[in-house]
Design an enzyme around this catalytic site. Sequence first.
Site, PDB file in Angstrom:
ATOM      1  N   HIS A  33      34.551  48.350  26.345  1.00 31.69           N
ATOM      2  CA  HIS A  33      34.899  48.782  27.698  1.00 31.69           C
ATOM      3  C   HIS A  33      34.889  47.566  28.608  1.00 31.69           C
ATOM      4  O   HIS A  33      34.048  46.681  28.440  1.00 31.69           O
ATOM      5  CB  HIS A  33      33.883  49.826  28.202  1.00 31.69           C
ATOM      6  CG  HIS A  33      34.396  50.620  29.335  1.00 31.69           C
ATOM      7  ND1 HIS A  33      34.331  50.167  30.639  1.00 31.69           N
ATOM      8  CD2 HIS A  33      35.020  51.822  29.373  1.00 31.69           C
ATOM      9  CE1 HIS A  33      34.877  51.072  31.427  1.00 31.69           C
ATOM     10  NE2 HIS A  33      35.325  52.079  30.691  1.00 31.69           N
ATOM     11  N   ASP A  77      35.603  57.852  24.705  1.00 28.06           N
ATOM     12  CA  ASP A  77      36.584  58.425  23.788  1.00 28.06           C
ATOM     13  C   ASP A  77      36.070  58.577  22.366  1.00 28.06           C
ATOM     14  O   ASP A  77      36.719  59.216  21.540  1.00 28.06           O
ATOM     15  CB  ASP A  77      37.853  57.555  23.776  1.00 28.06           C
ATOM     16  CG  ASP A  77      38.650  57.725  25.049  1.00 28.06           C
ATOM     17  OD1 ASP A  77      38.588  58.826  25.623  1.00 28.06           O
ATOM     18  OD2 ASP A  77      39.317  56.775  25.478  1.00 28.06           O
TER      19      ASP A  77
HETATM   20  N1  CMC Z   1      37.053  46.575  18.718  1.00 30.17           N
HETATM   21  C1  CMC Z   1      36.849  45.296  18.341  1.00 30.17           C
HETATM   22  N2  CMC Z   1      36.713  44.281  19.203  1.00 30.17           N
HETATM   23  C2  CMC Z   1      36.781  44.570  20.501  1.00 30.17           C
HETATM   24  C3  CMC Z   1      36.984  45.883  20.962  1.00 30.17           C
HETATM   25  C4  CMC Z   1      37.127  46.898  20.015  1.00 30.17           C
HETATM   26  N3  CMC Z   1      37.325  48.160  20.368  1.00 30.17           N
HETATM   27  N4  CMC Z   1      37.021  45.871  22.298  1.00 30.17           N
HETATM   28  C5  CMC Z   1      36.856  44.614  22.683  1.00 30.17           C
HETATM   29  N5  CMC Z   1      36.699  43.822  21.586  1.00 30.17           N
HETATM   30  C6  CMC Z   1      36.482  42.370  21.583  1.00 30.17           C
HETATM   31  C7  CMC Z   1      37.807  41.634  21.701  1.00 30.17           C
HETATM   32  O1  CMC Z   1      38.366  41.339  20.448  1.00 30.17           O
HETATM   33  C8  CMC Z   1      37.388  40.390  22.452  1.00 30.17           C
HETATM   34  O2  CMC Z   1      36.783  39.507  21.557  1.00 30.17           O
HETATM   35  P1  CMC Z   1      36.879  37.898  21.789  1.00 30.17           P
HETATM   36  O3  CMC Z   1      36.132  37.639  23.066  1.00 30.17           O
HETATM   37  O4  CMC Z   1      36.245  37.311  20.589  1.00 30.17           O
HETATM   38  O5  CMC Z   1      38.338  37.589  21.915  1.00 30.17           O
HETATM   39  C9  CMC Z   1      36.299  40.897  23.393  1.00 30.17           C
HETATM   40  O6  CMC Z   1      35.732  42.035  22.742  1.00 30.17           O
HETATM   41  C10 CMC Z   1      36.833  41.309  24.759  1.00 30.17           C
HETATM   42  O7  CMC Z   1      37.902  42.219  24.541  1.00 30.17           O
HETATM   43  P2  CMC Z   1      39.083  42.462  25.582  1.00 30.17           P
HETATM   44  O8  CMC Z   1      40.196  43.174  24.893  1.00 30.17           O
HETATM   45  O9  CMC Z   1      39.405  41.183  26.271  1.00 30.17           O
HETATM   46  O10 CMC Z   1      38.356  43.420  26.607  1.00 30.17           O
HETATM   47  P3  CMC Z   1      39.039  44.209  27.768  1.00 30.17           P
HETATM   48  O11 CMC Z   1      38.016  44.380  28.802  1.00 30.17           O
HETATM   49  O12 CMC Z   1      40.340  43.589  28.154  1.00 30.17           O
HETATM   50  O13 CMC Z   1      39.421  45.612  27.081  1.00 30.17           O
HETATM   51  C11 CMC Z   1      39.308  47.774  26.223  1.00 30.17           C
HETATM   52  C12 CMC Z   1      38.690  46.765  27.201  1.00 30.17           C
HETATM   53  C13 CMC Z   1      38.706  49.157  26.475  1.00 30.17           C
HETATM   54  C14 CMC Z   1      40.815  47.860  26.463  1.00 30.17           C
HETATM   55  C15 CMC Z   1      39.013  47.305  24.782  1.00 30.17           C
HETATM   56  O14 CMC Z   1      37.624  47.298  24.551  1.00 30.17           O
HETATM   57  C16 CMC Z   1      39.741  48.142  23.756  1.00 30.17           C
HETATM   58  O15 CMC Z   1      40.911  47.897  23.476  1.00 30.17           O
HETATM   59  N6  CMC Z   1      39.034  49.171  23.147  1.00 30.17           N
HETATM   60  C17 CMC Z   1      39.675  50.034  22.184  1.00 30.17           C
HETATM   61  C18 CMC Z   1      40.492  51.093  22.899  1.00 30.17           C
HETATM   62  C19 CMC Z   1      39.615  52.131  23.573  1.00 30.17           C
HETATM   63  O16 CMC Z   1      38.684  52.659  22.986  1.00 30.17           O
HETATM   64  N7  CMC Z   1      39.963  52.448  24.825  1.00 30.17           N
HETATM   65  C20 CMC Z   1      39.251  53.450  25.622  1.00 30.17           C
HETATM   66  C21 CMC Z   1      38.540  52.808  26.771  1.00 30.17           C
HETATM   67  S1  CMC Z   1      37.363  53.893  27.577  1.00 30.17           S
HETATM   68  C22 CMC Z   1      38.289  55.138  28.271  1.00 30.17           C
HETATM   69  C23 CMC Z   1      39.346  54.674  29.184  1.00 30.17           C
HETATM   70  O17 CMC Z   1      39.193  53.755  29.960  1.00 30.17           O
HETATM   71  O18 CMC Z   1      40.385  55.310  29.154  1.00 30.17           O
END
Ligand code: CMC
Length: 390
Positions: A273, A327
Amino acid sequence: MTAGDSATLQNDMQDACFRPGLEGIPAVQSNIGHVDGQNGRLEYRGIPIEELADKSTFLETCYLLIWGKLPTQSELDAFKFEVNNHRRLKYRIRDMMKCFPANGHPMDALQSCAAALGLFYSRRALDDPEYIRAAVVRLLAKMPTMVATFNLMRKGHDWVMPRDDLGYAGNFLYMLNEKEPSAEAAHIFDVCLILHAEHTINASTFSARVTASTLTDPYGVIASAVGTLAGPLHGGANEEVLEMLEHIGTADRVAAYVDDCVTNRKKIMGFGHRVYKVKDPRAVILQKLAKEMFEKQGGTPHYELALKLETAVEERLGHKGIYPNVDFYSGLVYQHLGIPSDLFTPIFAMARVAGWLAHWKEQLGENRIFRPTQIYTGEHGLPYEEIAKR
Ligand code: CMC
């Protein structure tokens, strides 16, 4: 300082301020919801989510979010009465839905229907509190009917008239499954709606506020938010969690799955998140709800698998603050309630419409159109090349 120096300075300042995904940039001032991502706390209008999940109902929570205070009994009764009275859909909207392709995604159907409401109700009387109230009531009342009706119609069934003797959650489950749910199922679903009702300035709420800031009608505001929620990085993740659990299949394959995701930098759905760096408090409540439900009514192999996956992800990615989000467990609960997986995100939208409407009202209160800037990375002064010479 020359004009050139000033332009360079401005560009340097913009470069320094640029944060992809606007991470950490305050885009609004709001007193609707509050997230403490380090300590895993969420409050609606200052009230902890745990209190609301335990003691409130979805409609009461809607009132709190949208009007900023808990209603008195008579205010709540009047609000419930109004919402009950607006659950039906105009036959033209139902006819429109009949023309939607049965294999289309229900989120697209919902977005189209939300926008279509704007065709029927007078537009943009945004300084009239009665118009605001009517729009709030209509959207809250009709979103569940639109979701349930599309689901029935794609199966070739006729729509089901809402039942005024059932509550918000119970009536939705009744319209969806064409049979009255147990009081327990209705209660569990109502709690799920409370948990999804608001979550500060995430992508879909930002989308709602940007659209609201143009002073368009509320139906356009909600339609734009529904479109934003649909993506797999946002609301669409709940649907993908079940697909992922099905794909993993058995507990002995969990470790290999997590290894593969970590090695190949694939996102594990339902984890991570932007704000929470600990377990999402909504996931904590949902997990408890799921556990109690499965203990009483019989479990599902997916739940055991989910527990194993949570442990494995925590071991591998906990140091990065990657824990279950809202989720992760919601899909398991919905599946147990007999809800098809492609309705999980529309249900998220049905709940989140409360938060979107609260933000719409707040935006109107102190509106300034959103118009951020950009950092231009293209070229300048290129010649126009005649088409024959390209
Ligand atoms: N699985 C594996 N690694 C992850 C995940 C994940 N679900 N989420 C983040 N990371 C890692 C990512 O690879 C990155 O690593 P590094 O720093 O080594 O490059 C680091 O954590 C930061 O990730 P990010 O993508 O830059 O983080 P963000 O804040 O841009 O994205 C997020 C947040 C929710 C989009 C992301 O965690 C994600 O894609 N999660 C999976 C999809 C999901 O479950 N979404 C629902 C979110 S909660 C409900 C909502 O908001 O609708």
